[in-house]
Scaffold this motif. Structure first.
Motif, short mmCIF file in Angstrom:
data_model
loop_
_atom_site.label_atom_id
_atom_site.label_comp_id
_atom_site.label_asym_id
_atom_site.label_seq_id
_atom_site.Cartn_x
_atom_site.Cartn_y
_atom_site.Cartn_z
N HIS A 111 0.77 -1.24 0.00
CA HIS A 111 0.00 0.00 0.00
C HIS A 111 0.81 1.29 0.00
O HIS A 111 0.20 2.37 -0.06
N SER A 112 2.14 1.23 0.08
CA SER A 112 2.93 2.46 0.07
C SER A 112 3.37 2.80 -1.35
O SER A 112 3.86 1.93 -2.08
N PHE A 113 3.19 4.06 -1.75
CA PHE A 113 3.57 4.50 -3.10
C PHE A 113 5.04 4.21 -3.39
O PHE A 113 5.41 3.82 -4.49
N GLU B 294 5.82 0.49 -4.66
CA GLU B 294 4.89 -0.11 -5.62
C GLU B 294 5.53 -1.23 -6.43
O GLU B 294 4.86 -2.17 -6.84
N TYR C 276 4.38 7.42 2.63
CA TYR C 276 3.07 7.83 2.13
C TYR C 276 2.29 6.64 1.60
O TYR C 276 2.84 5.76 0.93
N PHE C 277 0.97 6.64 1.89
CA PHE C 277 0.10 5.56 1.43
C PHE C 277 -1.27 6.13 1.12
O PHE C 277 -1.59 7.28 1.49
N LYS C 278 -2.10 5.34 0.45
CA LYS C 278 -3.44 5.79 0.09
C LYS C 278 -4.30 5.95 1.34
O LYS C 278 -4.35 5.06 2.19
N GLU D 104 -7.38 5.73 1.81
CA GLU D 104 -8.45 4.74 2.00
C GLU D 104 -7.95 3.45 2.66
O GLU D 104 -8.75 2.60 3.08
N ASP D 105 -6.62 3.28 2.74
CA ASP D 105 -6.06 2.08 3.36
C ASP D 105 -5.74 2.26 4.83
O ASP D 105 -5.18 1.37 5.47
#
Length: 477
Positions: free
Chosen positions: A152-154, A157, A187-189, A191-192
């Motif tokens: 989930h972390s940019f 990816e 950093y992560f989304k 929504e997660d």
């Protein structure tokens, strides 16, 4: 490599408990089975690490809020462990003379920052590989955020398709920290965000359980127990049960071999009775104990989960009742308990001795020379000590919990291996000691019992095969 193990302990480089033994042995047996397996741990300022030569293979830095933290990945030059060992050098975070605490027993207070730096450094390094590992195998809450960051972390990816296995060695510790520390994460989304939360904290153990591809515990019974009692994670364990497996740990039969063990006064040749007698005499002579009495030993951390707080009253009650046995306690832990046990050595001179230290060599000698090993654990996810003991012909006295229940059948059963008791009470434990001394008096049966438990197979090969099957199912090989 096929599998990279990510851990904060690995024997013999950095050991506090059974986590180190597993991470120091499982990769060796996976490698023997044909899997290219490596281990990565933090670089501590510990004797074993400081005395060896490492070569730097990667430099980088990780972002921790507004700070950029430099790190270096270093590889052990020798292949003495049977697998490649890597360490992450992070100045100011891990270059300390302890894994979790300083030499005085004071725990480090920056746990969240340290473990995040370590995990992010590992993933930065893995992301630099041309050929990525097939599986990332994470161990305990210290690496519980790794499966989340991979998915989930940019920043990571490129790793999101790598399967993660998360093994819980001790579910007592969650590593939870306040949401005030959210800014430390990559950093992560948004929504997660729920994947990080449990009971209004960031809970690395819960996050690892939620986000790993496969969850394992170190015994089938311990997996069942976590479903019933896991400090608030019971519903989560039940929910994730379909992807969960309990696998009994093995022991490193090369390190724990009574025929070759360099720590022993007498190595095993042909005669088991002679092996036990000579090693016992070395102990009783050294500690001023009676060699004709049964010798009952406790080896391990003097902490509540190991049931060590039961030991003073248990031994005092036993000796005051007129029953006779010799006792040795080896370990460190709770300062109050250490003080009580130290004073008991004077009070029960000739019957009791407390060696309040970590001493690997003495531990081996105790396994070889004792008649019984006492493990009155409140919690025992797997337990290795009972397996070491049986390998050396020492009969375990255990509480029926976790891996102790899976590995030690009672002598009252067919093909019994030791003495078991169910309830964490003085009465139940006291009865177990009485039963042990009665078994000891039956010399022929006791000798046969010692030989039988020494023939049991607790090697890592079978356990390693179970892990290989999980890895292959995740990678579809």
């Amino acid at each position: 490599m096929n599998v990279l193990h990510i851990s904060v302990e690995c024997y013999p480089a950095a050991k506090v408990g059974g986590l180190a033994d597993v991470v120091g042995a499982l990769p060796k047996y996976l490698t023997k089975a044909g899997m290219e397996t490596g281990v990565i741990i933090p670089r501590y300022s510990l004797p074993w690490i400081n005395q060896r030569k490492f070569t730097t293979v990667h430099h980088g830095e990780v972002r921790l809020h507004h700070d950029n933290i430099p790190f270096a990945i270093q590889q052990l030059d020798s292949n003495e462990l049977g697998f490649p060992l890597f360490v992450v050098a992070i100045p100011g975070k891990f270059d300390r003379p302890g894994v979790y605490a300083d030499p005085s027993g004071n725990y480090y207070q920056d746990e969240a920052e340290r473990y995040l730096c370590f995990q992010m450094a590992v993933l930065k390094w893995v992301a630099s590989f041309a050929k990525k590992p097939d599986v990332l195998h994470c161990h305990d809450h210290h690496t519980g955020l790794t499966p989340f960051m991979v998915k989930h972390s940019f920043e990571f990816e490129s790793l999101q398709n790598i399967p993660t296995v998360f093994t819980i060695h001790n579910g007592e510790y969650h590593g939870a920290f306040s949401w005030n520390g959210k800014h430390l994460l990559p950093y992560f989304k948004v929504e997660d965000i729920g994947l990080l939360d449990w009971n209004h904290t960031i809970n690395p153990l819960a996050t690892g359980i939620k986000t790993c591809w496969h969850l394992t515990t170190v015994s089938p019974s311990y997996l069942e127990e976590l479903n019933q009692k896991s400090n608030g994670l019971e519903n989560l364990f039940r929910q994730e049960n379909p992807k969960s497996t309990g696998i009994i740990n093995g022991i490193d039969s090369e390190v724990w071999d009574p025929k070759t063990d360099p720590y022993l006064v007498q190595q095993l040749k042909k005669s088991v009775p002679n092996f036990k007698k000579k090693n016992k005499k070395a102990l009783t002579d050294h500690f001023g104990l009676n060699p004709d009495l049964p010798l009952i030993t406790f080896i391990g951390r003097l902490v509540r989960e190991k049931g060590a707080d039961l030991i003073p009253d248990l031994i005092s009650q036993f000796l005051y009742s007129g029953q006779q046995a010799s006792f040795i306690v080896l370990g460190t832990g709770d300062p109050y308990l250490m003080d009580v046990l130290g004073r008991m050595g004077e009070h029960f001179k000739g019957f009791f001795h407390a060696q309040l230290e970590y001493n690997e060599g003495l531990a081996h000698q105790l396994y070889a020379g004792s008649d019984f090993l006492l493990m009155p654990s409140r919690v025992e996810p797997c337990g290795l000590n009972q397996m070491y003991a049986m390998r050396y012909g020492t009969v375990p006295i255990v509480r029926s919990v976790g891996g102790l229940r899976d590995t030690v059948s009672d002598v009252g059963e067919e093909d019994g291996r030791g003495i078991r008791f169910d309830h964490f009470t003085l009465d139940d434990a006291g009865l177990a000691l009485y039963r042990a001394t009665e078994v000891y008096k039956s010399k022929k049966y006791f000798s046969e019992l010692q030989k039988r438990i020494m023939s049991l197979d607790f090697s890592w090969e079978r356990s390693a095969e179970s892990y290989i099957n999980i890895y292959n199912s995740l990678t579809k090989k």
